[in-house]
Design an enzyme around this catalytic site. Structure first.
Site, PDB file in Angstrom:
ATOM      1  CE  LYS A   1       7.433 -20.574 -50.030  1.00 42.73           C
ATOM      2  NZ  LYS A   1       7.872 -21.964 -49.803  1.00 42.73           N
TER       3      LYS A   1
ATOM      4  CB  THR B   1       0.463 -28.949 -32.877  1.00 39.02           C
ATOM      5  OG1 THR B   1      -0.620 -29.867 -32.894  1.00 39.02           O
ATOM      6  CG2 THR B   1       1.693 -29.661 -33.428  1.00 39.02           C
ATOM      7  CG  ASP B   2      -3.205 -31.423 -29.781  1.00 37.14           C
ATOM      8  OD1 ASP B   2      -2.895 -31.367 -30.987  1.00 37.14           O
ATOM      9  OD2 ASP B   2      -4.391 -31.481 -29.380  1.00 37.14           O
ATOM     10  CD  GLU B   3      -2.134 -33.058 -35.414  1.00 34.56           C
ATOM     11  OE1 GLU B   3      -1.468 -33.767 -36.180  1.00 34.56           O
ATOM     12  OE2 GLU B   3      -3.207 -32.536 -35.728  1.00 34.56           O
TER      13      GLU B   3
ATOM     14  CE1 TYR C   1       1.605 -29.101 -38.585  1.00 37.27           C
ATOM     15  CE2 TYR C   1       0.311 -30.626 -37.245  1.00 37.27           C
ATOM     16  CZ  TYR C   1       0.800 -29.354 -37.481  1.00 37.27           C
ATOM     17  OH  TYR C   1       0.492 -28.331 -36.621  1.00 37.27           O
TER      18      TYR C   1
ATOM     19  CB  ALA D   1       7.565 -36.286 -37.734  1.00 41.70           C
ATOM     20  CB  SER D   2       7.814 -31.340 -39.791  1.00 40.55           C
ATOM     21  OG  SER D   2       6.471 -30.892 -39.778  1.00 40.55           O
ATOM     22  CE  LYS D   3       4.128 -26.733 -35.344  1.00 40.41           C
ATOM     23  NZ  LYS D   3       4.350 -25.285 -35.673  1.00 40.41           N
TER      24      LYS D   3
ATOM     25  CG  LEU E   1     -14.171 -31.735 -38.977  1.00 31.85           C
ATOM     26  CD1 LEU E   1     -14.491 -32.699 -40.104  1.00 31.85           C
ATOM     27  CD2 LEU E   1     -14.195 -32.479 -37.645  1.00 31.85           C
TER      28      LEU E   1
ATOM     29  CG  ASN F   1     -13.560 -36.140 -35.768  1.00 27.87           C
ATOM     30  OD1 ASN F   1     -13.259 -35.302 -34.932  1.00 27.87           O
ATOM     31  ND2 ASN F   1     -12.658 -36.825 -36.456  1.00 27.87           N
TER      32      ASN F   1
ATOM     33  NE  ARG G   1      -5.831 -36.714 -41.427  1.00 26.72           N
ATOM     34  CZ  ARG G   1      -6.082 -35.627 -40.688  1.00 26.72           C
ATOM     35  NH1 ARG G   1      -5.836 -35.625 -39.389  1.00 26.72           N
ATOM     36  NH2 ARG G   1      -6.569 -34.532 -41.232  1.00 26.72           N
TER      37      ARG G   1
ATOM     38  CG  HIS H   1      -7.463 -40.512 -38.300  1.00 21.68           C
ATOM     39  ND1 HIS H   1      -8.715 -40.524 -38.861  1.00 21.68           N
ATOM     40  CD2 HIS H   1      -7.392 -39.358 -37.593  1.00 21.68           C
ATOM     41  CE1 HIS H   1      -9.373 -39.441 -38.512  1.00 21.68           C
ATOM     42  NE2 HIS H   1      -8.589 -38.713 -37.738  1.00 21.68           N
TER      43      HIS H   1
HETATM   44  P1  NAD Z   1      -2.247 -21.923 -41.630  1.00 21.97           P
HETATM   45  O1  NAD Z   1      -1.912 -23.088 -42.500  1.00 21.97           O
HETATM   46  O2  NAD Z   1      -3.624 -21.355 -41.677  1.00 21.97           O
HETATM   47  O3  NAD Z   1      -1.242 -20.715 -41.959  1.00 21.97           O
HETATM   48  C1  NAD Z   1       0.134 -20.895 -42.072  1.00 21.97           C
HETATM   49  C2  NAD Z   1       0.731 -19.571 -42.545  1.00 21.97           C
HETATM   50  O4  NAD Z   1       2.166 -19.734 -42.630  1.00 21.97           O
HETATM   51  C3  NAD Z   1       0.249 -19.129 -43.926  1.00 21.97           C
HETATM   52  O5  NAD Z   1      -0.053 -17.765 -43.929  1.00 21.97           O
HETATM   53  C4  NAD Z   1       1.447 -19.421 -44.824  1.00 21.97           C
HETATM   54  O6  NAD Z   1       1.511 -18.594 -45.972  1.00 21.97           O
HETATM   55  C5  NAD Z   1       2.611 -19.191 -43.879  1.00 21.97           C
HETATM   56  N1  NAD Z   1       3.834 -19.907 -44.280  1.00 21.97           N
HETATM   57  C6  NAD Z   1       3.942 -21.223 -44.634  1.00 21.97           C
HETATM   58  N2  NAD Z   1       5.219 -21.498 -44.972  1.00 21.97           N
HETATM   59  C7  NAD Z   1       5.922 -20.348 -44.823  1.00 21.97           C
HETATM   60  C8  NAD Z   1       7.284 -19.998 -45.022  1.00 21.97           C
HETATM   61  N3  NAD Z   1       8.179 -20.891 -45.438  1.00 21.97           N
HETATM   62  N4  NAD Z   1       7.662 -18.727 -44.745  1.00 21.97           N
HETATM   63  C9  NAD Z   1       6.758 -17.793 -44.327  1.00 21.97           C
HETATM   64  N5  NAD Z   1       5.458 -18.068 -44.154  1.00 21.97           N
HETATM   65  C10 NAD Z   1       5.046 -19.331 -44.397  1.00 21.97           C
HETATM   66  O7  NAD Z   1      -1.834 -22.340 -40.167  1.00 21.97           O
HETATM   67  P2  NAD Z   1      -2.586 -22.161 -38.755  1.00 21.97           P
HETATM   68  O8  NAD Z   1      -3.642 -23.173 -38.650  1.00 21.97           O
HETATM   69  O9  NAD Z   1      -2.885 -20.742 -38.573  1.00 21.97           O
HETATM   70  O10 NAD Z   1      -1.404 -22.603 -37.772  1.00 21.97           O
HETATM   71  C11 NAD Z   1      -0.459 -21.653 -37.291  1.00 21.97           C
HETATM   72  C12 NAD Z   1       0.504 -22.337 -36.355  1.00 21.97           C
HETATM   73  O11 NAD Z   1      -0.211 -22.911 -35.265  1.00 21.97           O
HETATM   74  C13 NAD Z   1       1.288 -23.489 -36.971  1.00 21.97           C
HETATM   75  O12 NAD Z   1       2.606 -23.453 -36.478  1.00 21.97           O
HETATM   76  C14 NAD Z   1       0.555 -24.737 -36.504  1.00 21.97           C
HETATM   77  O13 NAD Z   1       1.435 -25.837 -36.434  1.00 21.97           O
HETATM   78  C15 NAD Z   1       0.104 -24.291 -35.118  1.00 21.97           C
HETATM   79  N6  NAD Z   1      -1.106 -24.938 -34.612  1.00 21.97           N
HETATM   80  C16 NAD Z   1      -2.255 -24.922 -35.337  1.00 21.97           C
HETATM   81  C17 NAD Z   1      -3.416 -25.476 -34.796  1.00 21.97           C
HETATM   82  C18 NAD Z   1      -4.722 -25.471 -35.550  1.00 21.97           C
HETATM   83  O14 NAD Z   1      -5.688 -26.063 -35.069  1.00 21.97           O
HETATM   84  N7  NAD Z   1      -4.838 -24.809 -36.689  1.00 21.97           N
HETATM   85  C19 NAD Z   1      -3.378 -26.050 -33.527  1.00 21.97           C
HETATM   86  C20 NAD Z   1      -2.172 -26.067 -32.815  1.00 21.97           C
HETATM   87  C21 NAD Z   1      -1.050 -25.487 -33.373  1.00 21.97           C
HETATM   88  O1  DAU Z   2      -4.394 -30.771 -32.927  1.00 20.08           O
HETATM   89  C1  DAU Z   2      -3.868 -29.592 -33.470  1.00 20.08           C
HETATM   90  C2  DAU Z   2      -3.801 -29.739 -34.960  1.00 20.08           C
HETATM   91  O2  DAU Z   2      -5.132 -29.616 -35.443  1.00 20.08           O
HETATM   92  C3  DAU Z   2      -2.909 -28.714 -35.650  1.00 20.08           C
HETATM   93  O3  DAU Z   2      -1.588 -28.895 -35.213  1.00 20.08           O
HETATM   94  C4  DAU Z   2      -2.975 -28.869 -37.171  1.00 20.08           C
HETATM   95  O4  DAU Z   2      -2.216 -27.872 -37.805  1.00 20.08           O
HETATM   96  C5  DAU Z   2      -4.414 -28.782 -37.608  1.00 20.08           C
HETATM   97  O5  DAU Z   2      -4.493 -29.055 -38.993  1.00 20.08           O
HETATM   98  C6  DAU Z   2      -5.292 -29.769 -36.836  1.00 20.08           C
HETATM   99  O6  DAU Z   2      -4.988 -31.122 -37.220  1.00 20.08           O
HETATM  100  P1  DAU Z   2      -6.122 -32.246 -37.343  1.00 20.08           P
HETATM  101  O7  DAU Z   2      -5.663 -33.264 -38.292  1.00 20.08           O
HETATM  102  O8  DAU Z   2      -6.580 -32.699 -35.998  1.00 20.08           O
HETATM  103  O9  DAU Z   2      -7.308 -31.335 -37.956  1.00 20.08           O
HETATM  104  P2  DAU Z   2      -8.306 -31.580 -39.182  1.00 20.08           P
HETATM  105  O10 DAU Z   2      -9.274 -30.443 -39.184  1.00 20.08           O
HETATM  106  O11 DAU Z   2      -7.597 -31.906 -40.445  1.00 20.08           O
HETATM  107  O12 DAU Z   2      -9.094 -32.887 -38.715  1.00 20.08           O
HETATM  108  C7  DAU Z   2      -9.807 -32.907 -37.491  1.00 20.08           C
HETATM  109  C8  DAU Z   2     -10.424 -34.285 -37.330  1.00 20.08           C
HETATM  110  O13 DAU Z   2     -11.455 -34.439 -38.336  1.00 20.08           O
HETATM  111  C9  DAU Z   2      -9.458 -35.435 -37.578  1.00 20.08           C
HETATM  112  O14 DAU Z   2      -9.825 -36.527 -36.744  1.00 20.08           O
HETATM  113  C10 DAU Z   2      -9.679 -35.813 -39.034  1.00 20.08           C
HETATM  114  C11 DAU Z   2     -11.151 -35.531 -39.224  1.00 20.08           C
HETATM  115  N1  DAU Z   2     -11.578 -35.108 -40.577  1.00 20.08           N
HETATM  116  C12 DAU Z   2     -10.910 -34.073 -41.151  1.00 20.08           C
HETATM  117  C13 DAU Z   2     -11.267 -33.627 -42.414  1.00 20.08           C
HETATM  118  C14 DAU Z   2     -10.518 -32.499 -43.075  1.00 20.08           C
HETATM  119  C15 DAU Z   2     -12.650 -35.713 -41.196  1.00 20.08           C
HETATM  120  O15 DAU Z   2     -13.287 -36.652 -40.652  1.00 20.08           O
HETATM  121  N2  DAU Z   2     -13.013 -35.283 -42.441  1.00 20.08           N
HETATM  122  C16 DAU Z   2     -12.359 -34.263 -43.081  1.00 20.08           C
HETATM  123  O16 DAU Z   2     -12.729 -33.932 -44.248  1.00 20.08           O
END
Ligand code: NAD
Ligand code: DAU
Length: 336
Positions: free
Chosen positions: A32, A123-125, A150, A152-154, A190, A250, A274, A277
């Site tokens: 999207k 995700t592990d969340e 987030y 809860a939706s996953k 982060l 962190n 957060r 958190h």
């Molecule tokens: P991201 O936020 O970087 O990218 C999400 C992508 O999905 C974007 O390109 C966005 O445009 C697209 N998107 C959003 N809504 C959409 C819709 N309605 N239709 C089509 N496309 C849409 O996400 P990410 O960090 O790459 O995460 C990818 C997947 O991995 C997610 O399902 C997330 O829950 C999971 N995940 C992420 C992490 C992490 O650390 N980033 C860890 C575990 C699992």
């Molecule tokens: O665990 C997997 C998840 O990791 C994925 O499912 C999510 O999509 C992804 O966003 C990520 O979630 P977190 O909330 O763990 O990641 P984030 O990078 O937002 O934060 C990592 C940790 O750092 C968390 O304890 C919050 C803290 N943090 C984060 C930000 C953005 C800070 O202390 N300062 C910050 O500015």
């Protein structure tokens, strides 16, 4: 193969990984292009005859059905989601829409068109939070206990995917992964936020006491795990994927980034915590190791160096993002 959310962080890393390893394959990327989607990530493959981009929403059932039918999709790898916890606290609604309803739309179309594999990225969340100082880890039998809109939706999407397998026999697999880091990560998370802030001479915001623990994984190791699950994973099964870090808080992660980048601790800014958190995540990934032979290849420090180098060498990529709407988000989130 249909990849959803392929213009995001992990999705684009996955497409680049896949086309390099399997140049004969064809990938449709359905995205999207929300604030997190960026076609710059895929510049190197945009002319590749095996890659095709479709700009649409996974909630658009008509479009999803047509794409799966017309392109005779065999495998779906479903990354598309709203992914940032802080944004889900500001406004949960797109999270429910895309993560729950969007997954439902894909499942229906996959079932109708007899897709051979639906792999769901989770995700592990969804498992909630572990106590600090304990040795407990999440595994495939851990009960779900999501605590943010987030997660809860996953969790909702994971339950739907399993229900489509149990009830309708849809051939699914699920992977729940820990925190990824690496190239092309939107600078709200982060690592990417800390590294790019430091390059701009800005402080790194640390939530609360900074003693929160995540299980860090380099994104390429995640892509390899998905590859193995697609190749050898058992239909209906779930696999947990995690990194090699042993409870690094962190604040320690940020200190390491600061040190590598040649700054000092004056660049740390403790900010408001957060809400809700989660204290600690830790993954027991013995199942994927024992059943499929996967384990991370990169040590945390190796991957950290590689990641910092990438953001240093690709400043236009993140500087283009950190403008306009990003600045508004940053002000709202960090109250600057
Ligand atoms: P991201 O936020 O970087 O990218 C999400 C992508 O999905 C974007 O390109 C966005 O445009 C697209 N998107 C959003 N809504 C959409 C819709 N309605 N239709 C089509 N496309 C849409 O996400 P990410 O960090 O790459 O995460 C990818 C997947 O991995 C997610 O399902 C997330 O829950 C999971 N995940 C992420 C992490 C992490 O650390 N980033 C860890 C575990 C699992
Ligand atoms: O665990 C997997 C998840 O990791 C994925 O499912 C999510 O999509 C992804 O966003 C990520 O979630 P977190 O909330 O763990 O990641 P984030 O990078 O937002 O934060 C990592 C940790 O750092 C968390 O304890 C919050 C803290 N943090 C984060 C930000 C953005 C800070 O202390 N300062 C910050 O500015």
């Amino acid at each position: 193969m249909l990849v959803t959310g392929g213009a995001g962080f992990i999705g684009s890393n996955f497409i680049l990984y896949w086309l390099k390893k399997y140049p004969q394959d064809k990938i449709i990327n359905l995205d999207k292009l929300t604030y997190a989607g960026n076609l710059e990530n895929l510049k190197s493959v945009e002319k590749n005859p095996g890659y095709f981009f479709i700009h649409d929403d996974i909630c658009n059932s008509h479009a999803v059905d047509l794409i799966i039918k017309n392109y005779q999709i065999e495998t779906i790898v479903h990354f598309a989601a709203e992914t940032h916890v802080d944004r889900s606290i500001m406004d949960p609604s797109p999270f429910i829409k895309t993560n729950v309803e969007g997954t439902y739309v894909l499942l229906e179309a996959a079932l109708k068109n007899k897709v051979k594999r639906f792999h769901h990225i989770s995700t592990d969340e969804v498992f909630g939070a572990l106590p600090l100082g304990s040795k407990t880890k999440f595994d495939e039998t851990t009960a779900y206990d999501p605590r943010s809109p987030y997660s809860a939706s996953k969790a909702g999407s994971d339950h739907l995917v399993r229900a489509y397998h149990t009830t309708f026999n849809l051939p699914i697999t699920i992977s729940n992964c820990s925190n990824n880091f690496g190239p092309y990560q939107f600078p709200e998370k982060l690592f990417s936020l800390a590294i790019t802030n430091l390059m701009e001479g800005k402080k790194v915001p640390v939530y609360g006491d900074g003693l929160y623990v995540r299980d860090w994984l380099y994104v390429e190791d995640h892509c390899r795990a998905i590859d193995l699950i697609l190749e050898k994973g058992v239909i209906g099964e779930t696999y947990l994927i995690g990194g090699l870090t042993e409870d690094i808080p962190n604040i320690e992660v940020i200190r390491r980034i600061i040190k590598i980048m040649g700054h000092n601790e004056e660049m740390i800014a403790y900010v408001k915590d957060r809400p809700g958190h989660d204290r600690r995540y830790a993954m027991d990934w013995r199942k994927i190791k024992e059943h499929l032979g996967w384990q991370p290849e990169y040590s945390f420090d190796q991957a950290l160096e590689k990641t910092i180098a990438w953001y240093k060498n690709n400043q236009n990529w993140w500087k283009d993002i950190k403008t306009g709407a990003y600045q508004e988000y940053y002000k709202k989130q960090y109250q600057h």
